[in-house]
Write an enzyme that holds these catalytic residues in place. Structure first.
Site, PDB file in Angstrom:
ATOM      1  CB  THR A 142      11.437 -30.104  18.937  1.00 53.28           C
ATOM      2  OG1 THR A 142      10.260 -30.676  18.393  1.00 53.28           O
ATOM      3  CG2 THR A 142      11.157 -28.682  19.393  1.00 53.28           C
ATOM      4  CG  ASP A 147       5.062 -28.334  22.265  1.00 48.31           C
ATOM      5  OD1 ASP A 147       5.144 -29.338  21.531  1.00 48.31           O
ATOM      6  OD2 ASP A 147       6.037 -27.869  22.883  1.00 48.31           O
ATOM      7  CB  THR A 175      11.555 -30.898  22.953  1.00 51.45           C
ATOM      8  OG1 THR A 175      11.520 -31.944  21.980  1.00 51.45           O
ATOM      9  CG2 THR A 175      12.454 -31.327  24.087  1.00 51.45           C
TER      10      THR A 175
END
Lengths: 177, 136
Positions: free
Chosen positions: B1, B32, B52
């Protein structure tokens, strides 16, 4: 108030210093600096925070070191499936997408969803239809995203039935998401 | 991420996050990152956050909006809000994560509850300042 500020991340997790090779660590440090400069150049020229964060993220999406864009990890089916979001604090406008497979820079599509649609989040095929038909994105083959490193990581994960990087044997990639 | 947060010269905050998800994931799993208020959030006069980590835990804890809310309603500083969220409920649920955030004054803060996070900001001269390990 500061004239402008910028901060970035490229993933978190169990990144072990004693297992990280010096050249790989240097590559990460250079890539992070490049991303910062991409965002800084926009802010210095009086550009918006939205443009700056998108530019910084694009820089990392284009670098196979990071798990996003070109360097995305592989799913069980040996594909990439990417997610992204952007939010503008000025008007609380936001754009997001999930499960896209043929978008070179998902964060640019997130911005296009934010500014060019009346929606906040699009998923999978629908997000890609919007990208190609209404936002001018070019279809990107899965080959663009394929790297030996990510394939080896997938094989490693499959060998033990894992669906995360937490137990990876790759020193720079024992991280999550 | 990967992610970024910024404050521009006009005082506008923004956040962006992008990810390839988890190796060997199935069933169209989503974490998320693309969920506003979980992995990504920005509100002028408040903060911008990009997260992250273990996506399922970050989703359940709505990390980014929790940091924002602690500042808006609890008058916590950016540093305290990030620290309390990253080292609070999330850690109790076994979630390893990190966040980058910036407030309305341009103060940048990093919080992580794991050994490392690839991260960076600009120093007072505008030069890149990067770090990887929690001890950096």
């Amino acid at each position: 108030m500061a004239q402008f500020s910028l901060a970035i991340h490229g993933g978190a997790g169990t990144i072990e210093k004693h297992r990280m090779k010096a050249d790989l660590e240097q590559a990460y440090r250079h890539a992070l600096a490049d991303a910062l400069l991409a965002g800084k150049n926009i802010l210095m020229a009086g550009g918006s925070s939205v443009d700056a964060v998108v530019a910084a993220v694009v820089s990392m999406e284009d670098n196979p070191l990071f798990n996003a864009g070109r360097g995305s990890v592989l799913t069980h089916d040996e594909m990439v499936e990417m997610d992204a979001a952007v939010m503008n604090g000025k008007d609380l406008n936001a754009g997001a997408l999930c499960g896209v497979r043929h978008i070179k820079n998902p964060i640019v599509l997130a911005r296009d969803i934010m500014t060019g649609s009346s929606h906040v989040m699009l998923s999978g095929d629908g997000a890609e239809k919007f990208a190609f038909n209404e936002a001018g994105h070019v279809y990107t083959e899965q080959d663009y995203f394929f790297t030996e490193r990510r394939y080896d990581q997938l094989l490693d994960a499959k060998s033990t039935g894992r669906a995360a990087l937490s137990e990876s044997t790759f020193p720079d990639d024992k991280k999550h998401g | 991420t990967v992610g970024a947060v910024a404050l521009d010269a006009s005082g506008n905050l923004a956040a962006a996050t992008s990810t390839g998800g988890l190796t060997n994931k199935r069933y169209g799993r989503i974490g998320d990152t693309p969920i506003i208020g979980a992995g990504t959030y920005a509100r002028n006069g408040n903060c911008a956050v990009s997260a992250t980590g273990m996506g399922e835990v970050l989703l359940r804890c709505t990390v980014a909006s929790d940091i924002s809310g602690r500042m808006r309603y609890g008058n916590q500083s950016l540093k305290d809000a990030c620290h309390n969220v990253v080292n609070g409920e999330i850690k109790g649920l076994g979630g390893e994560c990190g966040v980058v955030a910036v407030d309305a004054e341009g103060q940048v803060h990093f919080s992580l509850n794991c050994p490392g996070m690839y991260r960076g900001t600009l120093d007072t001269h505008g030069e890149p300042l990067v770090a990887i390990y929690d001890t950096d």
